[in-house]
Design an enzyme around this catalytic site. Structure first.
Site, PDB file in Angstrom:
ATOM      1  N   THR A 113      -9.232   5.705  -1.588  1.00 37.32           N
ATOM      2  CA  THR A 113     -10.627   5.259  -1.725  1.00 37.32           C
ATOM      3  C   THR A 113     -11.585   6.402  -1.406  1.00 37.32           C
ATOM      4  O   THR A 113     -12.729   6.384  -1.836  1.00 37.32           O
ATOM      5  CB  THR A 113     -10.931   4.059  -0.808  1.00 37.32           C
ATOM      6  OG1 THR A 113     -10.570   4.377   0.547  1.00 37.32           O
ATOM      7  CG2 THR A 113     -10.176   2.829  -1.258  1.00 37.32           C
ATOM      8  N   LYS A 126      -8.956  13.308   5.260  1.00 39.21           N
ATOM      9  CA  LYS A 126      -8.106  12.115   5.189  1.00 39.21           C
ATOM     10  C   LYS A 126      -7.009  12.257   6.236  1.00 39.21           C
ATOM     11  O   LYS A 126      -6.860  13.312   6.866  1.00 39.21           O
ATOM     12  CB  LYS A 126      -7.492  11.949   3.798  1.00 39.21           C
ATOM     13  CG  LYS A 126      -6.730  13.151   3.291  1.00 39.21           C
ATOM     14  CD  LYS A 126      -6.231  12.912   1.867  1.00 39.21           C
ATOM     15  CE  LYS A 126      -7.394  12.858   0.897  1.00 39.21           C
ATOM     16  NZ  LYS A 126      -7.187  11.958  -0.220  1.00 39.21           N
ATOM     17  N   ARG A 127      -6.278  11.185   6.426  1.00 36.35           N
ATOM     18  CA  ARG A 127      -5.144  11.207   7.343  1.00 36.35           C
ATOM     19  C   ARG A 127      -4.226  12.375   7.005  1.00 36.35           C
ATOM     20  O   ARG A 127      -3.940  12.638   5.841  1.00 36.35           O
ATOM     21  CB  ARG A 127      -4.405   9.870   7.222  1.00 36.35           C
ATOM     22  CG  ARG A 127      -3.179   9.706   8.070  1.00 36.35           C
ATOM     23  CD  ARG A 127      -2.757   8.233   8.062  1.00 36.35           C
ATOM     24  NE  ARG A 127      -2.584   7.700   6.725  1.00 36.35           N
ATOM     25  CZ  ARG A 127      -1.418   7.628   6.066  1.00 36.35           C
ATOM     26  NH1 ARG A 127      -0.323   8.079   6.644  1.00 36.35           N
ATOM     27  NH2 ARG A 127      -1.343   7.087   4.866  1.00 36.35           N
ATOM     28  N   LYS A 164       0.064  13.887   1.326  1.00 40.97           N
ATOM     29  CA  LYS A 164      -1.334  14.150   0.960  1.00 40.97           C
ATOM     30  C   LYS A 164      -1.597  15.641   0.762  1.00 40.97           C
ATOM     31  O   LYS A 164      -2.640  16.030   0.259  1.00 40.97           O
ATOM     32  CB  LYS A 164      -2.271  13.554   2.007  1.00 40.97           C
ATOM     33  CG  LYS A 164      -2.208  12.020   2.054  1.00 40.97           C
ATOM     34  CD  LYS A 164      -3.134  11.448   3.108  1.00 40.97           C
ATOM     35  CE  LYS A 164      -3.023   9.922   3.183  1.00 40.97           C
ATOM     36  NZ  LYS A 164      -3.582   9.243   1.998  1.00 40.97           N
ATOM     37  N   HIS A 213       0.805  -1.222   0.000  1.00 39.49           N
ATOM     38  CA  HIS A 213       0.000   0.000   0.000  1.00 39.49           C
ATOM     39  C   HIS A 213       0.839   1.275   0.000  1.00 39.49           C
ATOM     40  O   HIS A 213       0.285   2.354   0.191  1.00 39.49           O
ATOM     41  CB  HIS A 213      -0.920   0.031   1.226  1.00 39.49           C
ATOM     42  CG  HIS A 213      -2.081  -0.900   1.143  1.00 39.49           C
ATOM     43  ND1 HIS A 213      -3.249  -0.596   0.483  1.00 39.49           N
ATOM     44  CD2 HIS A 213      -2.274  -2.140   1.661  1.00 39.49           C
ATOM     45  CE1 HIS A 213      -4.107  -1.592   0.581  1.00 39.49           C
ATOM     46  NE2 HIS A 213      -3.541  -2.554   1.289  1.00 39.49           N
ATOM     47  N   LYS A 222     -15.353   7.467  -3.022  1.00 35.50           N
ATOM     48  CA  LYS A 222     -16.568   7.746  -2.245  1.00 35.50           C
ATOM     49  C   LYS A 222     -17.144   9.109  -2.591  1.00 35.50           C
ATOM     50  O   LYS A 222     -18.369   9.270  -2.725  1.00 35.50           O
ATOM     51  CB  LYS A 222     -16.254   7.663  -0.753  1.00 35.50           C
ATOM     52  CG  LYS A 222     -15.839   6.292  -0.269  1.00 35.50           C
ATOM     53  CD  LYS A 222     -15.129   6.361   1.078  1.00 35.50           C
ATOM     54  CE  LYS A 222     -14.435   5.041   1.389  1.00 35.50           C
ATOM     55  NZ  LYS A 222     -13.465   5.162   2.491  1.00 35.50           N
TER      56      LYS A 222
END
Length: 834
Positions: free
Chosen positions: A680, A572-573, A578, A381, A684
């Site tokens: 993901t 998100k985290r 990110k 991952h 969504k």
């Protein structure tokens, strides 16, 4: 849908996600609604539970009674499922090991699976509570943190819905990762006491207890080596039931709880040394406390290793015991069972399985290795080498001495093969060794997983290609047939049907209900997307969802936001790659631009952040603080009132995501190209009618290909450009000097504009961007702002915005987790030929 291509046998071109197989990926088995007998049992259990409580008139009591009633019905189905799976013939049972399963609240999912979520009044009469009341009184199961755990939870949902014989295996964390509280803009971690009142969704299995050892010594007995642990714990099983939809199949998440193998030392206790008498109980219980304990200390690293081995040992013992009960011998274990590693955390599985097969079941090494290799598969991952776990040799040897011997033997045999193929190539041997000999010697867990596995997959086409070109290049050259791609997916049951009933009803009315069992049917929405009536209906559904979120923000933060504004969301985290910080840079640039030209035709915007930073991740926690500092200034500025608001919603989890995602207009998927494995959340959001602004990274690429790249706001460098610039030498200061808007943003952050009481608070953050900028924020800033201007222009045209959002939804049929699981079942978990 993503283009259908055959699975490649070469490592350089992993396959794109395939179309859902006509039967395997469609939930068209026996309907899952309750039979008359089950309805009667549900009602009896509800009344019985309420009748036993002194607080029967409270919402909490009604919620608990409904959970017990649902679990009563599901427990019978679960028992029937286990019996049927035990009678299976050729189909393999899948064992899915993950350190986290982000399950969320179980109530709505269970009632929806039983098809009573809309019929509680009919079933329970005048006493029936509202569905919202039931759901609100159940805490999220704090068994995960981010995308890894939520993907694992989606997998369990699909295992059950598709009727795949399976077990999920995890740990039963008593306090989750942590509850996030914001104090003066800073993240503060507190225990998430989600099990304070127990959980009605789990079943304790007192008969399923396994010894798990640590430390000690290894003895020789004849030809065999035998581990004598210095410390023994007991793994106690708790089963969390996971119902399928449109079926009576119920899957299992088996969680392990660590317990001491002996009671208190009474003699020590009697001497008044009370703490010492129970120290071993405390040490055992510590394994259960939190997910991902802070590993910045030696004690934290040891606890993580103990947790990972505890999960692996208990799970492998359990699956071997089940196989022995059903088949009476272990040699067929690999043929009849798939053991899947969700990332590197469970990568001790090959060593533990070899120990049990060789030391306990007396198989010869080659035979045991054949069984192990046949059974094990591994999903990677991350492309970041630092995220692939390694363990220092002294710690590993002290905790797991026999396993280190086994790792050494695996490595010796493997490297002999490498040397035979590449004589004299010592550099290659060093790169591929399971032991990192540089500086402190360490065990490479990612390498162990790759060497032991029959299949190794990435989770998006780009990630899988980069995985074999960079991270595992040497291994892919040796075994090209071992590597493949399986793109992630999400469950539409939770993320559309349950989270967004308004949009689900709209889809039913315009394209029928077939999409509920076959998400590919969403494709028919594309030809209707430009219609006036469906566009207006879509915008009305979106507005209702935005009003719900606005009410939550007002209630929790005391901040009033306009539901008519564009809801721009990044949840998100919190991690540097990110790039929440890039989002903040745009917020500051937008604020400055509005202040400079307030009369321009600005589109009102509400920027919503949510996410947790790991407790020891200083840089990520600094970004959270900066978000709050910027929000404090922007939200209080009368010059931008009504045009720009910023909200950070604390304690992000599944239930909060179910509230935020349906309300989003714009989905921020802005990682540095080549760093996000898949994502993901992107799926969504698009499934719920949010348009995506994103880089050409992870599953964004396949989503763009499915819906049409022109339907996504794509910006920034491509992965190959990032690699080239990094190799040539990267000067972020030159980018800043060439962009006055970016220079103004960084100057404002550095000079204390957002931190008046501590002007130097963010100077080091800005200096890092000017000197290193490892995630290329300054390189992508101009392109990002250009894409944001495109967003504004389209949002000013409601009909055109609605049409694009509907086309986004139409392109999401290939991103159902049912397609993902069908791909795994066909390409990863099938038994080898012969």
């Amino acid at each position: 849908m993503p283009k259908t291509t055959p699975r490649k046998t070469t490592a350089a071109a992993p396959s794109a996600p395939s179309a859902p197989p006509a039967r395997a990926a469609r939930a068209t088995v026996t309907p899952g609604g309750m039979s008359p007998a089950e309805r009667a049992e549900f009602t009896r259990a509800w009344k019985r539970e309420l009748g036993q409580r002194s607080d029967a008139d409270t919402a909490a009591a009604r919620s608990h009674a409904a959970a017990v009633a649902a679990r009563t019905v599901l427990a019978d189905r679960w028992a029937a499922t286990q019996a049927a799976d035990a009678r299976r013939s050729a189909q393999r049972r899948v064992h899915y090991l993950s350190m986290e399963f982000l399950m969320g609240r179980a109530m709505h999912n269970a009632l929806a699976a039983l098809q009573v979520d809309a019929h509680l009044g009919e079933l329970l009469g005048a006493q029936a509570p509202k569905l919202g009341e039931l759901v609100a009184n159940v805490p999220d199961a704090a068994l995960g943190n981010g995308g890894l755990g939520r993907l694992a939870a989606c997998f369990l949902d699909s295992f059950a819905t598709l009727g795949l014989p399976s077990f999920g295996y995890g740990l039963r964390y008593e306090h989750g990762m942590f509850m996030q509280v914001i104090q003066d803009g800073r993240q503060v971690e507190q225990p998430d006491d989600w099990l304070r009142h127990g959980s009605p969704w789990e079943l304790m299995r007192p008969e399923l207890r396994y010894p798990v050892g640590f430390g000690g010594m290894v003895q020789t007995s004849g030809r065999h080596r035998r581990w004598v642990p210095g410390e023994l714990l007991v793994a106690q099983a708790f089963d969390f039931v996971v119902p399928g939809h449109g079926t009576r199949h119920v899957s299992t998440l088996r969680q392990w709880n660590a317990q001491a193998s002996r009671p208190i030392d009474l003699e020590t206790f009697s001497r008044g040394e009370h703490a010492a008498a129970a120290r071993h109980l405390h040490d055992a219980d510590a394994l259960n406390w939190v997910l991902y304990p802070d590993d910045s200390t030696p004690a934290g690293r040891e606890l993580r290793l103990r947790q990972e081995y505890f999960l692996v040992s208990a799970s492998v013992q359990d699956m071997l015991a089940r196989h022995l009960r059903e088949h009476g011998e272990v040699r067929s274990f690999g043929r009849l069972n798939a053991v899947h590693l969700n990332d590197t955390h469970p990568a001790l599985v090959p060593a533990e399985l070899m120990r049990l097969l060789v030391d306990e079941h007396c198989l010869e090494w080659d035979e045991a290795w054949a069984v192990t290799h046949e059974a094990v598969s591994y999903t990677n991952h991350t492309l970041m080498p630092e995220a692939l776990e390694t363990w220092s040799l002294p710690l590993f040897e002290r905790m797991l001495p026999r396993h280190l011997e086994i790792v050494y033997e695996i490595n010796a045999r493997f490297l002999a093969e490498v040397r035979a193929l590449h004589p004299g190539d010592d550099a290659r041997v060093a790169r591929m060794s399971l032991i990192d000999e540089n500086a402190e010697r360490r065990v490479r867990m990612g390498a162990l997983a790759v060497v032991a596995s029959r299949r190794v997959n990435g989770v998006s086409a780009l990630h899988s290609a980069l995985m074999v070109q960079t991270l595992f290049r040497d291994y892919a050259e040796l075994w090209p047939e071992r590597f493949l791609n399986v793109t992630n997916g999400v469950t539409p049951r939770r993320w559309l049907q349950q989270a967004n009933p308004g949009l689900s009803a709209l889809l039913d009315s315009h394209i029928g209900t077939g999409w509920r069992s076959d998400l590919g049917a969403l494709a028919s929405l594309a030809r209707k997307a430009g219609g006036k009536r469906i566009g207006q209906e879509f915008l009305a559904v979106k507005r209702a969802n935005k009003e719900r979120l606005a009410a939550h923000i007002r209630r929790e933060l005391g901040l009033t936001v306009d539901p008519a504004s564009l809801f721009d969301v990044q949840i998100k985290r919190i991690h540097e790659y990110k790039r929440q910080l890039l989002n903040v840079l745009h917020v500051v640039a937008r604020w400055q631009a509005i202040v400079a030209d307030p009369g321009a035709a600005w589109q009102p915007r509400t920027v919503v952040f949510a996410g947790k930073a790991a407790s020891a991740y200083v840089a990520a926690k600094e970004v959270i603080r900066l978000i709050h500092d910027v929000a404090r200034v922007v939200n209080a500025d009368p010059r931008t009132n009504g045009l720009l608001k910023v909200a950070f919603v604390p304690n992000y989890g599944v239930s909060l995501a179910e509230l935020i995602i349906p309300a989003a207009d714009l989905s921020q998927q802005i990682s540095t190209a080549g760093t996000e494995a898949s994502g993901t959340g992107n799926m969504k959001f698009a499934l719920n009618g949010a348009c995506t602004i994103g880089t050409w990274d992870g599953a964004n690429i396949e989503m763009a290909q499915a819906m049409g790249p022109e339907q996504m706001f794509v910006f920034g460098l491509r992965a190959e450009e990032v690699a080239r610039i990094r190799a040539e030498g990267w000067d972020p200061r030159a980018r800043v000097d060439a962009n006055p808007a970016l220079r103004a943003v960084l100057d404002a952050i550095a000079d204390g504009t957002f931190s008046h009481n501590e002007p130097a608070r963010y100077r080091s953050l800005v200096q890092q961007m000017l000197q290193r900028d490892p995630y290329f924020l300054t390189a992508d800033f101009a392109s990002y702002l250009d894409a944001q201007r495109e967003v504004d222009a389209l949002y000013a045209q409601p009909a055109a915005w609605a049409a694009r959002a509907l086309r986004n939804i139409a392109g999401m049929g290939g991103f159902s987790v049912d397609r993902t699981i069908a791909d795994y079942a066909r390409d990863v978990w099938t038994a080898p030929a012969g």
